[in-house]
Design a protein around this motif. Structure first.
Motif, short mmCIF file in Angstrom:
data_model
loop_
_atom_site.label_atom_id
_atom_site.label_comp_id
_atom_site.label_asym_id
_atom_site.label_seq_id
_atom_site.Cartn_x
_atom_site.Cartn_y
_atom_site.Cartn_z
N ARG A 1 66.45 113.14 79.59
CA ARG A 1 66.95 114.48 79.94
C ARG A 1 67.48 114.52 81.36
O ARG A 1 68.52 115.11 81.64
N VAL A 2 66.74 113.85 82.24
CA VAL A 2 67.19 113.78 83.65
C VAL A 2 68.55 113.11 83.71
O VAL A 2 69.47 113.60 84.39
N LYS A 3 68.69 112.01 82.97
CA LYS A 3 69.96 111.28 83.00
C LYS A 3 71.09 112.14 82.44
O LYS A 3 72.20 112.17 82.98
N GLY B 1 77.98 115.27 86.98
CA GLY B 1 78.78 114.30 87.75
C GLY B 1 78.07 113.80 89.00
O GLY B 1 78.71 113.40 89.97
N LEU B 2 76.75 113.79 88.95
CA LEU B 2 75.99 113.32 90.12
C LEU B 2 75.67 111.85 89.97
O LEU B 2 75.54 111.35 88.83
N THR B 3 75.55 111.17 91.08
CA THR B 3 75.26 109.74 91.02
C THR B 3 73.76 109.51 91.21
O THR B 3 73.04 110.38 91.71
N MET C 1 70.88 111.39 93.70
CA MET C 1 69.54 111.80 93.26
C MET C 1 68.49 111.12 94.11
O MET C 1 67.49 111.75 94.49
N ALA C 2 68.74 109.82 94.39
CA ALA C 2 67.76 109.06 95.17
C ALA C 2 67.63 109.67 96.58
O ALA C 2 66.53 109.81 97.10
N THR C 3 68.75 110.04 97.15
CA THR C 3 68.74 110.63 98.49
C THR C 3 68.03 111.98 98.47
O THR C 3 67.25 112.30 99.37
N ALA C 4 68.29 112.76 97.43
CA ALA C 4 67.68 114.10 97.34
C ALA C 4 66.16 114.03 97.20
O ALA C 4 65.44 114.84 97.78
N VAL C 5 65.71 113.03 96.43
CA VAL C 5 64.27 112.94 96.18
C VAL C 5 63.59 112.16 97.29
O VAL C 5 62.43 112.38 97.60
N GLY C 6 64.35 111.21 97.88
CA GLY C 6 63.77 110.38 98.92
C GLY C 6 63.18 109.10 98.37
O GLY C 6 62.16 108.62 98.84
N VAL C 7 63.83 108.57 97.33
CA VAL C 7 63.39 107.31 96.75
C VAL C 7 64.60 106.39 96.63
O VAL C 7 65.70 106.77 97.00
N THR C 8 64.38 105.21 96.09
CA THR C 8 65.51 104.28 95.95
C THR C 8 66.27 104.57 94.66
O THR C 8 65.73 105.22 93.74
N THR C 9 67.48 104.03 94.58
CA THR C 9 68.26 104.19 93.34
C THR C 9 67.59 103.42 92.21
O THR C 9 67.69 103.81 91.03
N GLU C 10 66.90 102.34 92.56
CA GLU C 10 66.19 101.59 91.52
C GLU C 10 65.13 102.46 90.87
O GLU C 10 64.92 102.41 89.64
#
Lengths: 314, 130
Positions: A18-20, A27-29, A33-42
């Motif tokens: 659902r998140v994906k 159209g978000l990358t 999302m990683a920057t917004a949450v404060g985690v890595t893209t992995e």
């Protein structure tokens, strides 16, 4: 039990698919999302690709906020969840942005602080002069470097105050032995030709006053030096009597006093200096015609037999 | 980084408002109003306050005779073609110097300069503009 319950309340299961879906729809990358949450893209990728990962509630709330949905919309409802046991790595520093080493940062800070202090000091010094209640008075003497024996030459004393004033001024000048005062502007208050002391008692109106006098040393031999000493006493300087600063020596030599470089000419630069020095002294006779004539002709010699300058063309 | 930017802004602002001294070479400038034929005319532009002395130097071809000059020149050497004026007590504003010579000159044959002491106490030499 309590620890387990507490842990569970901190963790929620999200619907990775659902998140994906929500992310791609907007159209978000994953980087966003990683920057917004404060985690890595992995970490984002792992959450999206596992069915129902269990993540920290705080991170789930940030995910929902980034996706602009309410938290329940991305939380798993009732299916079995897959606990994400991989530590949620904090977001790394933004790529391709140059970073300064701590040492360089310290040096740069020090340089900037020193430069800032210098600017502040300069500004304080300037603005304090504008409002400083302390008035200082000083006197500066200008003498020619040399003069032929027995020839008149000018002495200029400039008295300056740190700000415009109106008070009495006493200027004393002790002539070298054998020197005879000739003329002065302003006129001497007293001129002791025997003792060699000159005095002016006058007022300083404004911030500057120029004194000039012509003197000649009839008895001083060639290559000797004449030494001048003087003092000033101004109205505000009770108890103090500063010396006149600047030039205090003239050498007896066979060169015109305006010929500073001793090349037997008065060149453009030298005549400009003469006019500049005496521009405030209208009527003070320094034999300007002779100086102009020597300049125009291009040369002179000193005739020691007659005691006169002879104008010559080189 | 915000702190560095702030420090730089304060530094630059402070440098602007701290008084600095400016060397003004432009107290006197000069140009040719006429530089061909038998008459040479020079216009000086003098600032306020004017310098105590302005020296004008005019270089002519060798051998030329100066028939008249206004104001009167102080010296002229036909061998070198150098004429000089010593202008003291000049007023600020514009001033004209005229020369009449005995034979015509062509463009580029003559040149000149002005010399005076600038506010920094140094001798400034400014070429006469064409």
């Amino acid at each position: 039990m309590n620890d387990g319950a507490q842990h569970n309340s901190l963790m929620v299961r999200i619907d990775g698919a659902r998140v994906k879906e929500l992310r791609e729809r907007q159209g978000l990358t994953q980087l966003y999302m990683a920057t917004a949450v404060g985690v890595t893209t992995e970490t984002i990728s792992r959450w999206e690709n596992r069915r129902y990962p269990s993540i920290m509630r705080e991170n789930a709330a940030k995910l929902a906020e980034a996706l602009e949905v309410e938290l329940p919309e991305i939380i798993e409802n009732d299916s079995e969840a897959e606990t994400d046991v991989t530590p949620e790595q904090p977001a790394p520093l933004p790529p391709n942005k140059p970073t300064l080493s701590p040492r360089l940062k310290r040096h740069l800070s020090v340089i900037l602080l020193v430069a800032l202090m210098l600017v502040v000091l300069q500004a304080v010094r300037y603005y304090s002069q504008l409002s400083s209640p302390t008035i200082t008075v000083s006197a500066n003497r200008i003498l020619p470097p040399h003069v032929p024996p027995g020839q008149p030459f000018p002495v200029v004393i400039t008295v300056e105050s740190s700000e415009p004033v109106s008070f009495s001024l006493l200027l004393k000048e002790n002539l070298p032995p054998g020197c005879e005062p000739l003329t002065a502007k302003p006129k001497f208050t007293s001129a002791d030709k025997k003792g060699g002391q000159l005095k002016w008692v006058t007022r300083l109106e404004g911030a500057r006053k120029v004194f000039a006098y012509m003197v000649k040393a009839s008895l001083a031999p060639l290559n000797s030096e004449l030494i001048f000493i003087g003092r000033i006493l101004a109205g505000t300087m009770a108890g103090t009597s500063p010396d006149i600063r600047g030039d205090n020596r003239v050498r007896i030599a066979n060169f015109h006093w305006a010929d500073r470089n001793r090349d037997h000419r008065i060149d453009d630069e030298e005549i400009l200096i003469v006019y500049d020095l005496f521009s405030d002294l209208d009527g003070f006779d320094i034999n300007r015609d002779l100086i102009d004539e020597i300049w125009a002709a291009g040369g002179y010699v000193w005739d020691s037999d007659t005691g006169r300058y002879v104008v010559v063309k080189p | 980084m915000k702190l560095y930017r702030l420090l730089w802004v304060v530094l630059v602002t402070g440098a602007i408002f701290v008084p600095t001294y400016v060397n003004a070479e432009g107290l006197v400038t000069g140009r040719y109003l006429q530089e061909t034929g038998k008459e040479v005319a020079i216009e000086l532009e003098i600032s306020s306050p004017p310098p105590p002395l302005v020296i004008v130097i005019q270089n002519l071809p060798q051998g030329i005779k100066i028939v008249a000059s206004d104001p009167e020149m102080k010296t002229y050497d036909p061998g070198t073609g150098e004429a000089k004026w010593l202008l003291s007590n000049v007023a600020s504003g514009k001033m004209r110097i005229s020369l009449q010579i005995d034979r015509p000159v062509k463009k580029g044959e003559i040149s000149g300069e002005i010399r005076f002491r600038n506010e920094a106490g140094q001798m400034a030499s400014i070429a006469l503009k064409n």
